[in-house]
Design an enzyme around this catalytic site. Sequence first.
Site, mmCIF file in Angstrom:
data_model
loop_
_atom_site.group_PDB
_atom_site.id
_atom_site.type_symbol
_atom_site.label_atom_id
_atom_site.label_comp_id
_atom_site.label_asym_id
_atom_site.label_seq_id
_atom_site.Cartn_x
_atom_site.Cartn_y
_atom_site.Cartn_z
ATOM 1 N N HIS A 1 5.690 39.271 53.852
ATOM 2 C CA HIS A 1 5.857 37.958 53.486
ATOM 3 C C HIS A 1 6.814 37.881 51.914
ATOM 4 O O HIS A 1 5.860 38.083 50.804
ATOM 5 C CB HIS A 1 5.921 37.300 54.504
ATOM 6 N N ASP B 1 8.917 39.529 55.136
ATOM 7 C CA ASP B 1 10.220 38.819 55.869
ATOM 8 C C ASP B 1 10.454 37.037 54.857
ATOM 9 O O ASP B 1 9.707 36.817 54.501
ATOM 10 C CB ASP B 1 9.269 38.710 57.203
HETATM 11 ZN ZN ZN Z 1 9.890 35.732 60.028
#
Ligand code: ZN
Length: 496
Positions: free
Chosen positions: A464, A319
């Site tokens: 991430h 992400d």
């Molecule tokens: Zn996010």
Amino acid sequence: MFGGGVGRLWACGVLVLAATVAGAGVADAAAEPLGSVASGLWTANTAGGVIALGGASSHGGIAGSPLHAPVIALAATPTGGGYWLAALDGGVFSFGDAHYYGGMGGVRLNQPVVGLAATVTGRGYWLVGADGGVFSFGDAHFYGSTGGMRLNQPVAAIVATPTGHGYWLVARDGGVFSFGDAHFYGSTGGMRLNAPISTMGIEPHGRGYWLLGRDGGVFTFGAAHFYGSALGMSLAVGLVASRTGGGYWVVSSSDQIRAFGDAAALAAPRATSPVVGLASPWASSSGLALPLLEYLAAHTQAPPAFSWPGPHQVALTFDDGPSPYTLGVLAALTQRSVPATFFVVGYEAAANPDLIRAEVNAGMSVEDHTRDHADLTRLSLAGIDSELQSTADVIQAASGKRPRCFRPPYGATNSTVIGEAARLGLTQVLWNVDPSDYTRPGTASIVSRVLAAANGSGLVVGIHDGGGDRSQTIAALPAIIDGLRSRGYSFVRLCT
Ligand code: ZN
């Protein structure tokens, strides 16, 4: 979703209908106290919100909570002290003195659940699927179904007899199927209708029933008298008789409620999501499910995206990128031939289209994480659209591929978000493994947290490639990949 979205949701046909009859003079119900319904009259909406009408008390609702599927029906207990909501996936939610006796949520259904009816004791209920399959819970007995029959039209709703020893099913064409002590008084099955039948309401003594058309047209059978049609409604979804049977209320999906005969006038509820029906302690009537399914079918061109892995499959999802760390992540993945899924932030993607292309060229799936990393549950429908569409546009412009999934930032979601995204062709993807790599707990911690979750079930790992220094995440990838493989996992790309 389908939320606030009434106008939007039904814009394709029903609003046209409303426009053609708008001059018919819809008498807006006056707000006045209601002696006759002090024991309860409620509407519910697709988001699980419940509105108490007149003198009725609220017993709560689920609006604001994440739902797997929109709510499509409600029924009340005979005391008026509680009610149940049913969702399209068969999930049942109970409030007040309504007890939970089971549901079909999480069960693989042949057809979505379209209706709910309660027994007269308040200790059981039935669910019905669009194929007329009936599921009974608590003291509700099974009296038969159309589950195995070849139907001309799908079943739209179920209504119980006043004794609780039978029920009627009504189909989209107004075909009526009676079971147990429910009598057959006729149907519109062979008639040419202006609009499909959305649901039915019973005469309180069970001596007849009304069929309700989506256009508000009312058809009477048996001892049920005609007190007027609710023409002018954009989509009529519920009809409940007054306690005497000398009148009825009709409610529309867009929050209009109209009273006929001796039914007291009611102030229109202020709906934020489409209303699904109407319930009182003596009867319930819901009819939004089929129109909703038809809408979804018409607007979902492609089969649903592959959005969750199976057993011994793992999806690594990244992400908040793209960022200066994205190429390092791609290198670690491609070195071990691991496909992955990237949920990118629109403004980052717009600034770095070359990184989006690099992800696609490396065989990765690139999906939507909103333009501004917004909490979608705090936005209007227009705001949700803008956040998701602009990001999808950027991804498509950079890579030639349009995303099929979205991940709501913070995991903040509700049925409005899910529904509006579905309208845009985007399937929601959350996660079930969160090593909190964004807190930079150290490479070893990131690795051990992920591997600790590897129990054989399908894994969606949320990590991430953007939003800060991701060097620990990159360093953790080889050990995560090797560790999961040694535990029998294979890597899958979502949303293809
Ligand atoms: Zn996010």
